[in-house]
Design a protein around this motif. Structure first.
Motif, PDB file in Angstrom:
ATOM      1  N   ALA A   1       0.841  -1.198   0.000  1.00  0.00           N
ATOM      2  CA  ALA A   1       0.000   0.000   0.000  1.00  0.00           C
ATOM      3  C   ALA A   1       0.875   1.246   0.000  1.00  0.00           C
ATOM      4  CB  ALA A   1      -0.916  -0.004   1.221  1.00  0.00           C
ATOM      5  N   MET A   2       1.977   1.206   0.723  1.00  0.00           N
ATOM      6  CA  MET A   2       2.895   2.342   0.733  1.00  0.00           C
ATOM      7  C   MET A   2       3.574   2.510  -0.619  1.00  0.00           C
ATOM      8  SD  MET A   2       6.346   3.319   0.937  1.00  0.00           S
ATOM      9  CE  MET A   2       7.303   2.006   1.710  1.00  0.00           C
ATOM     10  N   LEU A   3       4.038   1.399  -1.207  1.00  0.00           N
ATOM     11  CA  LEU A   3       4.736   1.470  -2.488  1.00  0.00           C
ATOM     12  C   LEU A   3       3.828   1.996  -3.590  1.00  0.00           C
ATOM     13  CD1 LEU A   3       6.725  -1.908  -2.425  1.00  0.00           C
ATOM     14  CD2 LEU A   3       7.613   0.381  -1.979  1.00  0.00           C
ATOM     15  N   ASP A   4       2.569   1.602  -3.557  1.00  0.00           N
ATOM     16  CA  ASP A   4       1.631   2.010  -4.599  1.00  0.00           C
ATOM     17  C   ASP A   4       0.780   3.192  -4.164  1.00  0.00           C
ATOM     18  OD1 ASP A   4       0.801   1.419  -7.278  1.00  0.00           O
ATOM     19  OD2 ASP A   4      -1.119   0.745  -6.479  1.00  0.00           O
ATOM     20  N   GLY A   5       1.111   3.769  -3.006  1.00  0.00           N
ATOM     21  CA  GLY A   5       0.294   4.830  -2.447  1.00  0.00           C
ATOM     22  C   GLY A   5       0.645   6.209  -2.964  1.00  0.00           C
ATOM     23  N   VAL A   6       0.045   7.197  -2.350  1.00  0.00           N
ATOM     24  CA  VAL A   6       0.213   8.582  -2.786  1.00  0.00           C
ATOM     25  C   VAL A   6       0.826   9.450  -1.694  1.00  0.00           C
ATOM     26  CG1 VAL A   6      -1.702   8.412  -4.394  1.00  0.00           C
ATOM     27  CG2 VAL A   6      -2.140   9.166  -2.053  1.00  0.00           C
ATOM     28  N   THR A   7       1.144   8.846  -0.555  1.00  0.00           N
ATOM     29  CA  THR A   7       1.741   9.582   0.555  1.00  0.00           C
ATOM     30  C   THR A   7       3.257   9.596   0.410  1.00  0.00           C
ATOM     31  OG1 THR A   7      -0.062   8.892   2.013  1.00  0.00           O
ATOM     32  CG2 THR A   7       1.921   9.715   3.074  1.00  0.00           C
ATOM     33  N   CYS A   8       3.868  10.711   0.763  1.00  0.00           N
ATOM     34  CA  CYS A   8       5.334  10.802   0.796  1.00  0.00           C
ATOM     35  C   CYS A   8       5.914   9.536   1.410  1.00  0.00           C
ATOM     36  CB  CYS A   8       5.733  12.030   1.615  1.00  0.00           C
ATOM     37  SG  CYS A   8       7.440  12.023   2.210  1.00  0.00           S
ATOM     38  N   ARG A   9       6.912   8.952   0.745  1.00  0.00           N
ATOM     39  CA  ARG A   9       7.482   7.675   1.212  1.00  0.00           C
ATOM     40  C   ARG A   9       7.980   7.752   2.659  1.00  0.00           C
ATOM     41  NH1 ARG A   9       5.484   4.695  -2.949  1.00  0.00           N
ATOM     42  NH2 ARG A   9       6.188   5.484  -4.953  1.00  0.00           N
ATOM     43  N   ALA A  10       8.829   8.736   2.916  1.00  0.00           N
ATOM     44  CA  ALA A  10       9.420   8.846   4.253  1.00  0.00           C
ATOM     45  C   ALA A  10       8.352   9.143   5.298  1.00  0.00           C
ATOM     46  CB  ALA A  10      10.496   9.930   4.258  1.00  0.00           C
ATOM     47  N   GLN A  11       7.398   9.985   4.949  1.00  0.00           N
ATOM     48  CA  GLN A  11       6.320  10.305   5.882  1.00  0.00           C
ATOM     49  C   GLN A  11       5.505   9.055   6.213  1.00  0.00           C
ATOM     50  OE1 GLN A  11       3.013  12.633   4.331  1.00  0.00           O
ATOM     51  NE2 GLN A  11       2.974  13.877   6.193  1.00  0.00           N
ATOM     52  N   ALA A  12       5.212   8.242   5.199  1.00  0.00           N
ATOM     53  CA  ALA A  12       4.448   7.015   5.426  1.00  0.00           C
ATOM     54  C   ALA A  12       5.180   6.074   6.362  1.00  0.00           C
ATOM     55  CB  ALA A  12       4.165   6.326   4.094  1.00  0.00           C
ATOM     56  N   VAL A  13       6.489   5.910   6.152  1.00  0.00           N
ATOM     57  CA  VAL A  13       7.278   5.025   7.018  1.00  0.00           C
ATOM     58  C   VAL A  13       7.307   5.557   8.445  1.00  0.00           C
ATOM     59  CG1 VAL A  13       9.605   4.169   7.465  1.00  0.00           C
ATOM     60  CG2 VAL A  13       8.704   4.123   5.142  1.00  0.00           C
ATOM     61  N   ARG A  14       7.537   6.840   8.581  1.00  0.00           N
ATOM     62  CA  ARG A  14       7.633   7.418   9.933  1.00  0.00           C
ATOM     63  C   ARG A  14       6.310   7.312  10.674  1.00  0.00           C
ATOM     64  NH1 ARG A  14      10.140  13.226   9.303  1.00  0.00           N
ATOM     65  NH2 ARG A  14       9.979  13.142  11.588  1.00  0.00           N
ATOM     66  N   ARG A  15       5.216   7.513   9.961  1.00  0.00           N
ATOM     67  CA  ARG A  15       3.917   7.377  10.613  1.00  0.00           C
ATOM     68  C   ARG A  15       3.632   5.926  10.966  1.00  0.00           C
ATOM     69  NH1 ARG A  15       0.008  11.811   7.500  1.00  0.00           N
ATOM     70  NH2 ARG A  15       0.692  13.566   8.779  1.00  0.00           N
ATOM     71  N   TYR A  16       4.105   5.015  10.150  1.00  0.00           N
ATOM     72  CA  TYR A  16       3.958   3.590  10.451  1.00  0.00           C
ATOM     73  C   TYR A  16       4.612   3.265  11.792  1.00  0.00           C
ATOM     74  CZ  TYR A  16       4.676  -1.468  10.042  1.00  0.00           C
ATOM     75  OH  TYR A  16       4.700  -2.825  10.270  1.00  0.00           O
ATOM     76  N   PHE A  17       5.757   3.894  12.045  1.00  0.00           N
ATOM     77  CA  PHE A  17       6.476   3.644  13.289  1.00  0.00           C
ATOM     78  C   PHE A  17       6.007   4.531  14.437  1.00  0.00           C
ATOM     79  CE2 PHE A  17       9.841   1.907  10.391  1.00  0.00           C
ATOM     80  CZ  PHE A  17       9.798   0.618  10.891  1.00  0.00           C
TER      81      PHE A  17
END
Length: 621
Positions: A381-397
């Protein structure tokens, strides 16, 4: 100043002096100082610091300053050897005990430990599981016990190892000895599992930011599912970075070997690394990679944890990993020196299918398998998503206040988006009405009105069946997007995650229509003819050969234009425009930049850079 404060200040002063003397640094970075302070005071610690954040210093400094021997449990022989050699070079008395150490050397190490001549001793979890090891250690005074790469403890983590879970018994075997567990990647559930497994429930927990501002992240859909085309994409990417040190991750040993041969034939100093090789062979290859400039390691996940090569300029995933934890651990190999670096992931529909098949075939409890499947889906979902990559990872954590990085592919060239705000409002409302007590599957059943034997209180809610026009798969896409935007969060709930509302201000803004939620594709409609409610997969788009002669001629003309631009930049053609975008352009035949801008796949950056050239290529009609 109180006596406790004086002791703390004195301990930190000694720690800083040691840091300057041994490591040559004037002061600690990030959360290092409070972590060192806690361990020096004899407290247990669980620390999550980003790759390159100096985790080892957090236990090495206290181990040297506290009386006794510092015991470090580390997962890889190569990692132990690297850290021990680095410490010895800095004048620290360190040693390791593993299968590669000769009997005479082992006897000397134990003699030095008993005499108090060692500061740090590195062992593997498997070695520590041996009774004779515990017996020898019981006769020594330990300053601390450090568990490195602690995510290996967790069954929820991306590298679960049973021998790590037995390390919880160290609390009983060595009472009073402070223990510190460190890792670079652990979400809330994984941290909870680590603490429970290692009996660190009362430990002081430190979680630093996962921000890596020097990393430029991107994800590229594979042009085709064929193995040969994927390998060609990798060759093109590496060729553009000739002379730079990098890592290429592959999902299978055979892929590693083939890619290494192809890269070597292209003049790249490529080195294969996977578990099918002997330990000595792997160690030799790792040493070559660490020592040689411009070397490219082509490896499976057998390679990676703790490898400290500061000048890795790129990490390419030829095959995606299985979770965001693994992704962040692996791309974290790049740019440890703080200079600009890249993390590029190739992914396709066949990859997630392969990941799910692999998980299905692995022996693990159903609960664990369900979590691993969810983690895999979140990654895609992150790879195919529309959210900034780094932001998505940081929010995941758990970093709910993370801002867009401004440098990833999403920030640099935002994709064409579809408004899914209405579906987002329905999903948020359903989670709220259900009291934040259920997981995503149950929430989707509620939205679609497909809950088995629903109770009256549920069917009376205004959100019951309000999303019956959207398929379960479509709702998963929407919920994944809400999770990555921080509008929903998943609470651990003892391994059975439940959906809850996230950022209150953001949720209110979506409800009021002040904040839009957009996805890359429109949520799919419900198909009542299928048991799942998901639409049947249709055939792929017609190939170029099936196009009309007129349309095919325009399409090929655009491909020729793209090929020339790619050659000028020494870049792969697909990074300019993918075939489906060119086919859409050829079909619509735009005559102005405004018309071209409305075609999916043409972002503002590409419109400004390539728009005039595209229109010129079409002007021959």
């Amino acid at each position: 100043m109180t006596a406790v404060a004086l002791r703390t200040a004195s301990a930190l002063s000694d720690a800083r002096a040691l840091l300057r003397e041994v490591w040559g640094h004037e002061d600690f970075r990030g959360l290092q100082a409070p972590i060192v302070e806690a361990v020096l005071a004899g407290r247990d610690v669980l620390a999550v610091l980003p790759t390159g954040g100096g985790k080892s210093v957090c236990y090495q400094v206290p181990a040297i300053l506290r009386p006794g021997l510092g015991l470090v449990v580390s997962p890889l022989i190569a990692l132990m050897a690297d850290q021990v050699e680095a410490l010895r070079q800095q004048g620290v008395a360190a040693a390791r005990l593993d299968s590669g150490v000769a009997p005479e050397a082992r006897a000397e190490i134990w003699r030095a430990a008993k005499a108090g001549d060692l500061d740090l001793l590195y062992v593997s979890p498997e070695g520590l599981a041996q009774p004779h090891m515990i017996e020898r250690l019981a006769g020594l005074s330990l300053s601390l016990i450090a568990i490195d790469e602690a995510h290996c403890v967790s069954q929820w983590g991306h590298d679960f190892r049973p021998d790590y879970r037995s390390l919880g018994r160290l609390a009983e075997l060595f009472p009073g000895v402070p223990r510190i567990a460190v890792t670079a990647t652990a979400d809330a559930r994984t941290r909870e599992d680590i603490a429970r497994s290692l009996r660190l429930e009362h430990a002081q927990v430190f979680v630093d930011t996962f921000a890596r501002p020097n990393l430029q992240l991107s994800a590229v859909r594979k042009e085709a599912s064929t193995r040969a085309r994927t390998e060609a994409q990798v060759l093109e990417l590496v060729a553009r970075r000739r002379g730079l040190s990098g890592v290429v991750y592959c999902g299978a040993r055979e892929t590693c070997d083939r890619l290494t041969e192809a890269l070597t034939a292209a003049g790249v100093n490529a080195i294969a690394y996977h578990a099918g090789m002997g330990a000595e062979d792997r160690d030799r290859r790792l040493s070559s990679f660490l020592a040689e400039d411009g070397a490219v390691m082509v490896a499976t996940i057998a390679f990676g944890m703790g490898v400290d090569k500061a000048d890795v300029r790129f990490v390419i995933h030829a095959d995606p990993p299985g979770s965001i934890e693994a992704y962040w651990q692996e791309v974290g190999r790049a740019g440890r020196d703080g200079d600009p670096a890249e993390g590029i992931t190739l992914y396709g529909a066949s990859d997630i299918a392969w990941t799910l098949r692999r998980l299905d075939g692995r022996p693990m409890p159903d609960e664990v398998k369900a979590v691993q499947v969810r983690k895999a889906r979140q990654l895609y979902a992150m790879l195919d998503g529309v959210t900034c990559r780094a932001q998505a990872v940081r929010r995941y954590f758990g970093e709910t206040d993370a801002d867009p990085c401004g440098v990833c592919d999403i920030c640099g060239d935002p994709p064409e988006l579809v408004d899914a705000s209405v579906q987002a409002q329905k999903a948020l409302a359903a989670v709220q009405r259900l009291g934040g007590r259920f997981g995503r599957g149950r929430v989707i059943d509620h939205l679609t009105g497909r809950t088995k034997e629903p109770q009256a209180w549920e069917t009376a809610l205004s959100t019951w069946g309000v999303g019956s026009d959207t398929s379960p798969r479509g709702w998963r896409d929407v919920i994944d997007q809400l999770l990555f935007q921080g509008l929903l969060v998943e609470a651990p709930n003892d391994g059975k995650p439940i959906l809850q509302l996230g950022d209150p201000d953001g949720v209110r803004a979506v409800y009021r229509g002040e904040q839009a939620v957009r996805t890359r594709r429109a949520p799919e409609g419900l198909d009542p003819s299928t048991r799942s409610g998901n639409p049947r997969r249709r055939g792929r788009s017609a190939p170029a050969e099936a196009l009309s002669p007129e349309l095919r001629e325009r399409f090929e003309r655009l491909r020729a234009w793209r090929r020339d631009r790619a050659a000028e930049q020494k870049a792969p053609p697909y990074v300019i425009f993918q075939d489906r975008t060119l086919l859409e352009i050829a079909s619509r035949r735009p005559t102005t930049l405004d018309q071209l801008a409305r075609i999916p796949g043409v972002g503002q950056a590409k419109l400004q850079r390539y728009g005039p050239g595209v229109l010129e290529a079409l002007s021959g009609d």
